[in-house]
Design a protein around this motif. Sequence first.
Motif, mmCIF file in Angstrom:
data_model
loop_
_atom_site.group_PDB
_atom_site.id
_atom_site.type_symbol
_atom_site.label_atom_id
_atom_site.label_comp_id
_atom_site.label_asym_id
_atom_site.label_seq_id
_atom_site.Cartn_x
_atom_site.Cartn_y
_atom_site.Cartn_z
ATOM 1 N N ARG A 7 7.572 -2.493 -13.251
ATOM 2 C CA ARG A 7 8.457 -1.344 -13.336
ATOM 3 C C ARG A 7 7.809 -0.071 -12.801
ATOM 4 O O ARG A 7 6.629 0.182 -13.030
ATOM 5 N N GLY A 8 8.570 0.731 -12.070
ATOM 6 C CA GLY A 8 8.148 2.069 -11.690
ATOM 7 C C GLY A 8 7.401 2.200 -10.386
ATOM 8 O O GLY A 8 7.060 3.305 -9.978
ATOM 9 N N VAL A 9 7.096 1.085 -9.684
ATOM 10 C CA VAL A 9 6.351 1.179 -8.430
ATOM 11 C C VAL A 9 7.212 1.819 -7.344
ATOM 12 O O VAL A 9 6.725 2.613 -6.535
ATOM 13 N N PRO B 265 1.863 5.255 -9.555
ATOM 14 C CA PRO B 265 1.151 5.032 -8.284
ATOM 15 C C PRO B 265 0.929 3.541 -8.048
ATOM 16 O O PRO B 265 0.579 2.796 -8.963
ATOM 17 N N ALA B 266 1.122 3.110 -6.818
ATOM 18 C CA ALA B 266 1.002 1.682 -6.497
ATOM 19 C C ALA B 266 -0.373 1.141 -6.837
ATOM 20 O O ALA B 266 -0.512 -0.018 -7.238
ATOM 21 N N GLN B 267 -1.420 1.983 -6.713
ATOM 22 C CA GLN B 267 -2.764 1.495 -7.003
ATOM 23 C C GLN B 267 -2.968 1.192 -8.482
ATOM 24 O O GLN B 267 -3.928 0.533 -8.868
ATOM 25 N N GLU B 268 -2.041 1.681 -9.340
ATOM 26 C CA GLU B 268 -2.113 1.357 -10.760
ATOM 27 C C GLU B 268 -1.653 -0.069 -11.035
ATOM 28 O O GLU B 268 -1.835 -0.585 -12.135
ATOM 29 N N VAL B 269 -1.020 -0.703 -10.056
ATOM 30 C CA VAL B 269 -0.522 -2.077 -10.217
ATOM 31 C C VAL B 269 -1.255 -2.950 -9.206
ATOM 32 O O VAL B 269 -0.854 -3.050 -8.048
ATOM 33 N N PRO B 270 -2.368 -3.578 -9.595
ATOM 34 C CA PRO B 270 -3.168 -4.324 -8.618
ATOM 35 C C PRO B 270 -2.475 -5.553 -8.063
ATOM 36 O O PRO B 270 -2.782 -5.991 -6.963
ATOM 37 N N GLN C 204 9.800 1.510 1.107
ATOM 38 C CA GLN C 204 10.718 2.152 0.171
ATOM 39 C C GLN C 204 9.966 3.291 -0.499
ATOM 40 O O GLN C 204 8.769 3.169 -0.775
ATOM 41 N N PRO C 205 10.635 4.427 -0.768
ATOM 42 C CA PRO C 205 9.937 5.561 -1.388
ATOM 43 C C PRO C 205 9.263 5.189 -2.705
ATOM 44 O O PRO C 205 9.713 4.315 -3.432
ATOM 45 N N ILE C 206 8.148 5.881 -2.978
ATOM 46 C CA ILE C 206 7.346 5.596 -4.162
ATOM 47 C C ILE C 206 8.103 5.948 -5.435
ATOM 48 O O ILE C 206 9.013 6.777 -5.437
ATOM 49 N N GLY C 207 7.704 5.310 -6.539
ATOM 50 C CA GLY C 207 8.316 5.553 -7.832
ATOM 51 C C GLY C 207 7.457 6.437 -8.718
ATOM 52 O O GLY C 207 6.661 7.257 -8.244
ATOM 53 N N ASP C 208 7.586 6.238 -10.042
ATOM 54 C CA ASP C 208 6.868 7.069 -11.009
ATOM 55 C C ASP C 208 5.419 6.648 -11.183
ATOM 56 O O ASP C 208 4.582 7.437 -11.622
ATOM 57 N N SER D 59 0.856 -1.181 0.000
ATOM 58 C CA SER D 59 0.000 0.000 0.000
ATOM 59 C C SER D 59 0.892 1.230 0.000
ATOM 60 O O SER D 59 2.106 1.148 0.234
ATOM 61 N N THR D 60 0.285 2.365 -0.284
ATOM 62 C CA THR D 60 0.999 3.640 -0.240
ATOM 63 C C THR D 60 0.672 4.335 1.068
ATOM 64 O O THR D 60 -0.504 4.552 1.382
ATOM 65 N N GLN D 61 1.715 4.665 1.818
ATOM 66 C CA GLN D 61 1.547 5.389 3.073
ATOM 67 C C GLN D 61 2.458 6.609 3.024
ATOM 68 O O GLN D 61 3.676 6.485 3.179
#
Length: 677
Positions: free
Chosen positions: A213-215, A241-246, A235-239, A181-183
């Motif tokens: 790639r990119g998460v 959004p994590a929710q784009e990768v189910p 780990q810091p987020i990438g390019d 998840s993104t926090q």
Amino acid sequence: MKKLIKNTLRTMLLLHCAMTFALTEDNYVSISLITSQTQVVAGQTITVGVVQDITPNWHVYWINPGDSGEATAIEWSGLDDLSASAIQWPIPHKIPFGPLTNYGYENQVILLQQLTLPDTLPDGPLALVADISLLVCEDICLPEFHQATLNLNSGQASHPELIEHARLTLPVQQDWAASYSTQGDQVVLEVAYDAALLPLEQMTDVELYFTERGVLNHSASATTMHDSRLWHISQPIGDIPAQEVPISDVVIVFQDPSGQRNGIKLTASHQVARTASQQTSFLYAIGLALLGGIILNVMPCVFPVLALKAMNLAHMHNQTARQAILHGWAYTAGILLSFLIIALLLMVLKSFGAQIGWGFQLQNPVFVMFLIYLLTLVGLNLAGFFEVNSGLTHVGADLANKTGLSGSFYTGVLATLVATPCTAPFMGVAIGYALVQPVYESIAVFLTLGFGLALPYLLLAMFPVTRSWMPRPGEWMIRFKEFLAFPMLATAAWLVWVLSIQADSFGVLAVLMGLVVVTLGIWFLKLNSFIRWTGWAFLLLAMWPFYAVYETQKADGVAVNWQPFSKTSYTAARQNDAALFVNMTAAWCITCQVNEQVALNTDDTKALFAKHNIQYLKGDWTDFDAEITQYLEKYQRNGVPIYVYYGPVDPLTGKRPEPQVLPQILTPAIIKQYVAK
């Protein structure tokens, strides 16, 4: 800005690759093929290793190459019906390149694959050919193309020891439950690990790799913490959004107490983060479910059924309080049992991998046909066309007009059936929450939703003072009962339209002729008919559908301002810098259709979208569509409608604002409030 720099560097690298490739034909990687055995028979599966010997200081790439690069690709030929498994990738390394970080291998790497031979083989030696494309980089990057041959049944030596050595470089596959998840600015992976197999207090130098790639920010380091149950890796987020990768495979690399570098591989799914303020989310979902169930009573599809029961309360004006209360609880029991069955069906089907959500039964044309027949019979019964309490018509009589406890129970069932096309405000969040929780929480949310639907009638039944507000029984009740037939028949007509989208024209004709036959059967049972002078007025009014069809035909040539939603169209729209509006709808969703007419399909909204250059995607969930279901789940929804607005990309930061979910009940002003900021 960071994303812009990365994209610029990637472009420069590709240009550099193309220019350098034109100037040199030298290969910096040599390829050889090894196998666990070279004597084979038809239908056998063998393990093959593609050995890449890499020039010092150069590197090739993992399945996710990181900030730049391309993964190695292998295509096999030489035999018809030869089957190759996915590449088994060894544990990668981080390879920094200026501000970028790539994932890959240096010196030597062996990629393993399983090859399954066809059921019949020609006699004599066999030659399997591997066409290998890769990108190899140092300060420059070069694409290389290799062709290697594996000879079988020819006396060529096998190398089982090298294959076994290559297996030791693979991450160990585990089936532990994992989600991410993104926090804040972190992607957090949570793993329900086995402490006996993995003593985390002895692990050091932990690295996290996503195969997608990119998460993650590839240049950043991972931080870890754990308790007796969960392993948390951030780990810091990438390019992207994590929710784009189910869902994604992840590899966790660590150094064990002996200094050996090891890794484990897991399959993880995206979950919405639970913050400290969401620890009471179960109670929050219960509250939303209760409120959504209450509001569901005033939705167009449910109100006629409630009106029936209000009329029954008027019938009970002079009856005892105990009788009224029993009717109220019988109605509530019908609703709760129906919601329990729907909840269990949803959970069972989803456990088998079905991509379904609230209103899933309306995606089945057979069920839609059943509702058409049922509601038509109820309407005819209310209109006084028949009063036969036997056979098929007994269903309609019980559901619509019976005064016993069973009639109240069946009306609760009917209220649930006709409520499923509707998603009231607050319902979507509650149902979306319920379907990703343990069974007992899911059932509690669904039952609360049903209780909210039953609550207004239950309160009328339990408190005599409320029944005193009802008008006294009289002839008006007969006329009112007859009037209630028309909302029922209107609902049946709407369902015929839903069916016309799900089935072909012959299927619709068959259903309509079936209704004629059923009605004729009832007529034969009663041998009674009637006509009134007002019938001529209704016959003239019946000419209106011809005009409506003509107007629809004229409108067919008018351009629409939306494109169908698909994974491809959605990805393309997100890559465009312009704003994006996503509308998830269904023909059987009454709320959706009202919003279309009132707020979305209006000249003002079309002009607003054109003025602000807004891309508009519409997803039709009338029939099963896994891509739409997955999109709904990204926003913790399990029903339609849902409206999501993605603002335009900021030219200074290169980033798009966070998506905004609009209310489920729309007006032109609400749309303008979100779009014209």
